[in-house]
Design a protein around this motif. Structure first.
Motif, PDB file in Angstrom:
ATOM      1  N   ALA A 139       0.846  -1.194   0.000  1.00  0.00           N
ATOM      2  CA  ALA A 139       0.000   0.000   0.000  1.00  0.00           C
ATOM      3  C   ALA A 139       0.884   1.247   0.000  1.00  0.00           C
ATOM      4  CB  ALA A 139      -0.898   0.009   1.230  1.00  0.00           C
ATOM      5  N   THR A 140       0.555   2.204  -0.866  1.00  0.00           N
ATOM      6  CA  THR A 140       1.304   3.469  -0.909  1.00  0.00           C
ATOM      7  C   THR A 140       0.499   4.621  -0.320  1.00  0.00           C
ATOM      8  OG1 THR A 140       0.537   3.853  -3.178  1.00  0.00           O
ATOM      9  CG2 THR A 140       2.674   2.772  -2.906  1.00  0.00           C
ATOM     10  N   SER A 141      -0.802   4.395  -0.098  1.00  0.00           N
ATOM     11  CA  SER A 141      -1.648   5.342   0.625  1.00  0.00           C
ATOM     12  C   SER A 141      -2.804   4.538   1.202  1.00  0.00           C
ATOM     13  CB  SER A 141      -2.181   6.442  -0.300  1.00  0.00           C
ATOM     14  OG  SER A 141      -3.313   6.001  -1.018  1.00  0.00           O
ATOM     15  N   LYS A 142      -3.693   5.186   1.935  1.00  0.00           N
ATOM     16  CA  LYS A 142      -4.795   4.434   2.531  1.00  0.00           C
ATOM     17  C   LYS A 142      -5.800   3.955   1.489  1.00  0.00           C
ATOM     18  CE  LYS A 142      -7.439   8.560   3.900  1.00  0.00           C
ATOM     19  NZ  LYS A 142      -8.002   9.279   5.065  1.00  0.00           N
ATOM     20  N   HIS A 143      -5.646   4.423   0.244  1.00  0.00           N
ATOM     21  CA  HIS A 143      -6.549   3.997  -0.827  1.00  0.00           C
ATOM     22  C   HIS A 143      -5.842   3.280  -1.974  1.00  0.00           C
ATOM     23  CE1 HIS A 143      -9.718   6.224   1.070  1.00  0.00           C
ATOM     24  NE2 HIS A 143      -9.139   7.385   0.887  1.00  0.00           N
ATOM     25  N   ASP A 144      -4.520   3.313  -2.027  1.00  0.00           N
ATOM     26  CA  ASP A 144      -3.787   2.793  -3.191  1.00  0.00           C
ATOM     27  C   ASP A 144      -2.952   1.574  -2.821  1.00  0.00           C
ATOM     28  OD1 ASP A 144      -4.300   4.942  -5.331  1.00  0.00           O
ATOM     29  OD2 ASP A 144      -3.627   6.135  -3.620  1.00  0.00           O
ATOM     30  N   VAL A 145      -3.179   0.481  -3.542  1.00  0.00           N
ATOM     31  CA  VAL A 145      -2.487  -0.778  -3.273  1.00  0.00           C
ATOM     32  C   VAL A 145      -1.953  -1.357  -4.580  1.00  0.00           C
ATOM     33  CG1 VAL A 145      -2.649  -2.975  -2.045  1.00  0.00           C
ATOM     34  CG2 VAL A 145      -4.335  -1.197  -1.607  1.00  0.00           C
ATOM     35  N   TYR A 146      -0.767  -1.979  -4.499  1.00  0.00           N
ATOM     36  CA  TYR A 146      -0.160  -2.659  -5.647  1.00  0.00           C
ATOM     37  C   TYR A 146       0.025  -4.129  -5.275  1.00  0.00           C
ATOM     38  CZ  TYR A 146       0.643   2.027  -7.384  1.00  0.00           C
ATOM     39  OH  TYR A 146       0.447   3.311  -7.833  1.00  0.00           O
ATOM     40  N   LEU A 147      -0.332  -5.019  -6.203  1.00  0.00           N
ATOM     41  CA  LEU A 147      -0.245  -6.443  -5.925  1.00  0.00           C
ATOM     42  C   LEU A 147      -0.040  -7.236  -7.208  1.00  0.00           C
ATOM     43  CD1 LEU A 147      -3.759  -7.971  -5.540  1.00  0.00           C
ATOM     44  CD2 LEU A 147      -3.504  -5.515  -5.793  1.00  0.00           C
ATOM     45  N   MET A 148       0.436  -8.469  -7.058  1.00  0.00           N
ATOM     46  CA  MET A 148       0.582  -9.371  -8.193  1.00  0.00           C
ATOM     47  C   MET A 148      -0.727 -10.091  -8.451  1.00  0.00           C
ATOM     48  SD  MET A 148       3.438  -9.180  -9.698  1.00  0.00           S
ATOM     49  CE  MET A 148       3.018 -10.511 -10.826  1.00  0.00           C
ATOM     50  N   SER A 149      -1.109 -10.126  -9.726  1.00  0.00           N
ATOM     51  CA  SER A 149      -2.270 -10.901 -10.145  1.00  0.00           C
ATOM     52  C   SER A 149      -1.869 -11.643 -11.413  1.00  0.00           C
ATOM     53  CB  SER A 149      -3.468  -9.980 -10.396  1.00  0.00           C
ATOM     54  OG  SER A 149      -4.611 -10.730 -10.743  1.00  0.00           O
ATOM     55  N   HIS A 150      -1.525 -12.922 -11.251  1.00  0.00           N
ATOM     56  CA  HIS A 150      -1.011 -13.742 -12.351  1.00  0.00           C
ATOM     57  C   HIS A 150       0.271 -13.104 -12.911  1.00  0.00           C
ATOM     58  CE1 HIS A 150      -4.532 -16.189 -11.933  1.00  0.00           C
ATOM     59  NE2 HIS A 150      -5.301 -15.134 -12.044  1.00  0.00           N
ATOM     60  N   PHE A 151       0.290 -12.656 -14.168  1.00  0.00           N
ATOM     61  CA  PHE A 151       1.514 -12.087 -14.741  1.00  0.00           C
ATOM     62  C   PHE A 151       1.496 -10.556 -14.756  1.00  0.00           C
ATOM     63  CE2 PHE A 151       2.093 -16.383 -16.353  1.00  0.00           C
ATOM     64  CZ  PHE A 151       3.471 -16.534 -16.300  1.00  0.00           C
ATOM     65  N   SER A 152       0.653  -9.961 -13.945  1.00  0.00           N
ATOM     66  CA  SER A 152       0.537  -8.498 -13.947  1.00  0.00           C
ATOM     67  C   SER A 152       0.682  -7.919 -12.553  1.00  0.00           C
ATOM     68  CB  SER A 152      -0.824  -8.065 -14.507  1.00  0.00           C
ATOM     69  OG  SER A 152      -0.951  -8.425 -15.862  1.00  0.00           O
ATOM     70  N   VAL A 153       1.319  -6.748 -12.492  1.00  0.00           N
ATOM     71  CA  VAL A 153       1.259  -5.941 -11.286  1.00  0.00           C
ATOM     72  C   VAL A 153       0.056  -5.014 -11.457  1.00  0.00           C
ATOM     73  CG1 VAL A 153       2.415  -4.254  -9.809  1.00  0.00           C
ATOM     74  CG2 VAL A 153       3.759  -6.011 -10.987  1.00  0.00           C
ATOM     75  N   ILE A 154      -0.856  -5.086 -10.490  1.00  0.00           N
ATOM     76  CA  ILE A 154      -2.112  -4.347 -10.556  1.00  0.00           C
ATOM     77  C   ILE A 154      -2.126  -3.225  -9.513  1.00  0.00           C
ATOM     78  CG2 ILE A 154      -4.628  -4.519 -10.240  1.00  0.00           C
ATOM     79  CD1 ILE A 154      -3.680  -5.888 -12.762  1.00  0.00           C
ATOM     80  N   HIS A 155      -2.634  -2.058  -9.912  1.00  0.00           N
ATOM     81  CA  HIS A 155      -2.935  -1.005  -8.950  1.00  0.00           C
ATOM     82  C   HIS A 155      -4.423  -1.052  -8.644  1.00  0.00           C
ATOM     83  CE1 HIS A 155      -4.493   3.199  -8.230  1.00  0.00           C
ATOM     84  NE2 HIS A 155      -3.730   2.989  -7.175  1.00  0.00           N
ATOM     85  N   TRP A 156      -4.752  -1.081  -7.359  1.00  0.00           N
ATOM     86  CA  TRP A 156      -6.148  -1.086  -6.934  1.00  0.00           C
ATOM     87  C   TRP A 156      -6.433   0.183  -6.138  1.00  0.00           C
ATOM     88  CZ3 TRP A 156     -10.804  -3.065  -7.599  1.00  0.00           C
ATOM     89  CH2 TRP A 156     -11.757  -2.933  -6.600  1.00  0.00           C
ATOM     90  N   SER A 157      -7.481   0.866  -6.513  1.00  0.00           N
ATOM     91  CA  SER A 157      -7.930   2.038  -5.756  1.00  0.00           C
ATOM     92  C   SER A 157      -9.141   1.634  -4.933  1.00  0.00           C
ATOM     93  CB  SER A 157      -8.299   3.189  -6.689  1.00  0.00           C
ATOM     94  OG  SER A 157      -8.962   4.213  -5.963  1.00  0.00           O
ATOM     95  N   SER A 158      -9.005   1.636  -3.616  1.00  0.00           N
ATOM     96  CA  SER A 158     -10.149   1.300  -2.772  1.00  0.00           C
ATOM     97  C   SER A 158     -11.142   2.459  -2.709  1.00  0.00           C
ATOM     98  CB  SER A 158      -9.675   0.952  -1.359  1.00  0.00           C
ATOM     99  OG  SER A 158      -9.059   2.062  -0.739  1.00  0.00           O
ATOM    100  N   LEU A 159     -10.726   3.621  -3.187  1.00  0.00           N
ATOM    101  CA  LEU A 159     -11.612   4.781  -3.217  1.00  0.00           C
ATOM    102  C   LEU A 159     -12.631   4.658  -4.349  1.00  0.00           C
ATOM    103  CD1 LEU A 159     -11.901   7.452  -1.636  1.00  0.00           C
ATOM    104  CD2 LEU A 159     -10.496   8.537  -3.393  1.00  0.00           C
ATOM    105  N   THR A 160     -12.149   4.263  -5.531  1.00  0.00           N
ATOM    106  CA  THR A 160     -13.033   4.137  -6.701  1.00  0.00           C
ATOM    107  C   THR A 160     -13.396   2.692  -7.006  1.00  0.00           C
ATOM    108  OG1 THR A 160     -11.143   4.020  -8.218  1.00  0.00           O
ATOM    109  CG2 THR A 160     -12.020   6.215  -7.718  1.00  0.00           C
ATOM    110  N   CYS A 161     -12.788   1.738  -6.255  1.00  0.00           N
ATOM    111  CA  CYS A 161     -12.992   0.293  -6.488  1.00  0.00           C
ATOM    112  C   CYS A 161     -12.687  -0.062  -7.940  1.00  0.00           C
ATOM    113  CB  CYS A 161     -14.402  -0.127  -6.111  1.00  0.00           C
ATOM    114  SG  CYS A 161     -14.697  -0.066  -4.335  1.00  0.00           S
ATOM    115  N   SER A 162     -11.555   0.427  -8.415  1.00  0.00           N
ATOM    116  CA  SER A 162     -11.137   0.143  -9.794  1.00  0.00           C
ATOM    117  C   SER A 162      -9.687  -0.323  -9.813  1.00  0.00           C
ATOM    118  CB  SER A 162     -11.287   1.396 -10.662  1.00  0.00           C
ATOM    119  OG  SER A 162     -10.487   2.448 -10.162  1.00  0.00           O
ATOM    120  N   LYS A 163      -9.355  -1.140 -10.811  1.00  0.00           N
ATOM    121  CA  LYS A 163      -7.992  -1.647 -10.917  1.00  0.00           C
ATOM    122  C   LYS A 163      -7.391  -1.279 -12.264  1.00  0.00           C
ATOM    123  CE  LYS A 163      -9.627  -6.262 -12.295  1.00  0.00           C
ATOM    124  NZ  LYS A 163      -9.636  -7.685 -11.958  1.00  0.00           N
TER     125      LYS A 163
END
Length: 446
Positions: A139-163
């Motif tokens: 997590a880089t902020s309280k709303h921004d998270v980076y994670l591995m999903s198969h062969f991709s690094v995904i950014h997830w915004s918990s504020l907008t619920c979008s990846k």
């Protein structure tokens, strides 16, 4: 760490799927009837192939935080939990290491609650490639998270619920910037074993010693390097830090027994230390003077970060260690081991650990402190994350209980959020928790 990759994959397939424990759950967890009821249609969005998320409001009304419909299963949650505790197989390199370590462990009060459930996002599929390496959520902020999903690094915004896809390593990846220390030909089909994100820099480590660096505010990949061409080259852990002068560096821990420091101002290797055994994790003290080193040896090491001179061995664990983290005060640090314990050490007296904390079913594979030093979280391979109150001397804890393998955990820099990646074929997701605040009447005046 283990480098028999085919055996590791078999181990994960045989031991780590939830339905392997109880066949009663199989139909519900891993297959659905075409003639599903209306409630099933609500539960599952066939058009989008997406399971429904769970909100805090739904959880307060009694819905399972993972959306598991226990009321429709032939087994209760309590019974399945007990079965899981009895049958889950903890991976050990030293047989019975978990049983031997129990006598040292502190009894804790598990009734505390520091982080409240906020949301379970099942459209975010957090995945794992190596069963011993679980540092794949940041997590880089309280709303921004980076994670591995198969062969991709995904950014997830918990504020907008979008990846958003940030980096895809399924094909060819090569740097678009030219630097003297960079491997310009890049890599093909990198298997990402570890990940870290900090200060707009993302570093992914691979099974063949690959290191891929990307600045989040710049297009493309900026730097690629291969630590070694040895057969046993997997990058086990990466940590980003700033030097006293403010320069950005990162440390890579590898299975070839090396720890390497890369200067991201000059884009080149600045230090290379060798140890007697594969290094699974290295973490730098807040003042930059000491390195905690753990790996394929029951004893860890505290070393001088300038020259790797041993300051003290760390004796007490019974198996191989895969996690370490420093408290922000720089006086204490923690190590996580396959003997199911986390040990906390004080640099003022390293003859033995200050405290030993016990997991429920497996190795401690991830450890994080909040930036204010108030809490420490440790993750087992599956099902449990423990959040300890450091002020209480680790006597008070919150036990977060769910089902599935844990790909990583991360506090946000402001300590307001805690994210946990869950890996499972059906119930894979990202769990989000928010820090609990107890405001008084006088606080509202201020």
């Amino acid at each position: 760490m283990s480098h028999q990759q085919e055996d590791d994959a078999d181990y994960m397939a045989n031991e780590y799927e939830m339905e392997a424990i109880d066949d009663d759950m199989d139909d519900e967890f891993h297959g659905r009837d075409i003639d599903a009821s209306d409630s099933d249609a609500d539960e599952y969005d066939y058009m989008n192939n997406k399971m429904q998320d769970t909100s805090a409001a739904e959880a307060r009304r009694g819905r399972d935080i993972q959306g598991i419909p226990w009321e429709r299963l032939s087994i209760t949650r309590e019974k399945y939990r007990q079965t899981r505790l009895e049958q889950y197989k903890n991976y050990e390199n030293v047989p019975q290491s978990g049983e031997a370590s129990e006598k040292d462990c502190k009894a804790t009060n598990k009734e505390a609650s520091y982080y409240d459930f906020r949301r379970n996002s099942r459209s975010v599929k957090s995945t794992i490639l190596h069963f011993q390496l679980r540092n794949l959520v940041w997590a880089t902020s309280k709303h921004d998270v980076y994670l591995m999903s198969h062969f991709s690094v995904i950014h997830w915004s918990s504020l907008t619920c979008s990846k958003t896809e940030v980096l895809n390593v399924s094909g060819h990846v090569a740097p678009c910037e030219k630097h003297p220390g960079s491997l310009l030909e890049g890599f093909t089909q990198t298997q990402v074993s570890t990940l870290t994100v900090k200060d707009k820099l993302l570093v992914a480590g691979g099974f063949q010693g690959e290191l891929i660096c990307k600045y989040l505010d710049r297009p493309g990949v900026c730097f690629c390097s291969r630590t070694t061409y040895d057969d046993n080259a997997i990058t086990n852990a990466v940590e980003i830090y700033n030097t006293a002068s403010g320069a950005l560096h990162f440390i890579a821990s590898n299975n070839d027994s090396g720890v390497r420091d890369f200067d991201m101002e000059k884009f080149q290797l600045s230090k290379h230390f060798r140890f007697p055994w594969p290094v699974n994790h290295a973490s730098l003290s807040p003042d930059g003077k000491l390195l905690a080193i753990v790996g394929d040896n029951p004893d860890g090491l505290l070393v001088d970060s300038r020259n790797a001179k041993i300051v003290s061995p760390l004796c007490g664990h019974g198996d191989f260690s895969f996690a370490s983290a420093w408290h922000p005060d720089g006086l204490t640090f923690a190590t996580g081991n396959q003997d199911k314990t986390c040990r906390v050490w004080d640099i003022r007296n390293l003859s033995k650990s200050v405290v030993a904390l016990k997991g429920n079913l497996g190795a401690i594979r991830s450890i994080r402190y909040t930036s204010d030093g108030r809490y420490m979280a440790m993750a087992e391979p599956a099902d449990f994350v423990h959040v300890f109150d450091v002020k209480s001397g680790y006597e008070q804890e919150q036990e977060i209980d769910f089902f599935g393998e844990i790909s990583g955990l991360s506090f946000s820099p402001d300590t307001e959020s805690l994210f946990v990646g869950v890996w499972d074929r059906t119930y894979g997701s990202l769990l989000e928790f928010g820090r609990r605040h107890n405001y008084t009447y006088l606080d509202t005046i201020i």
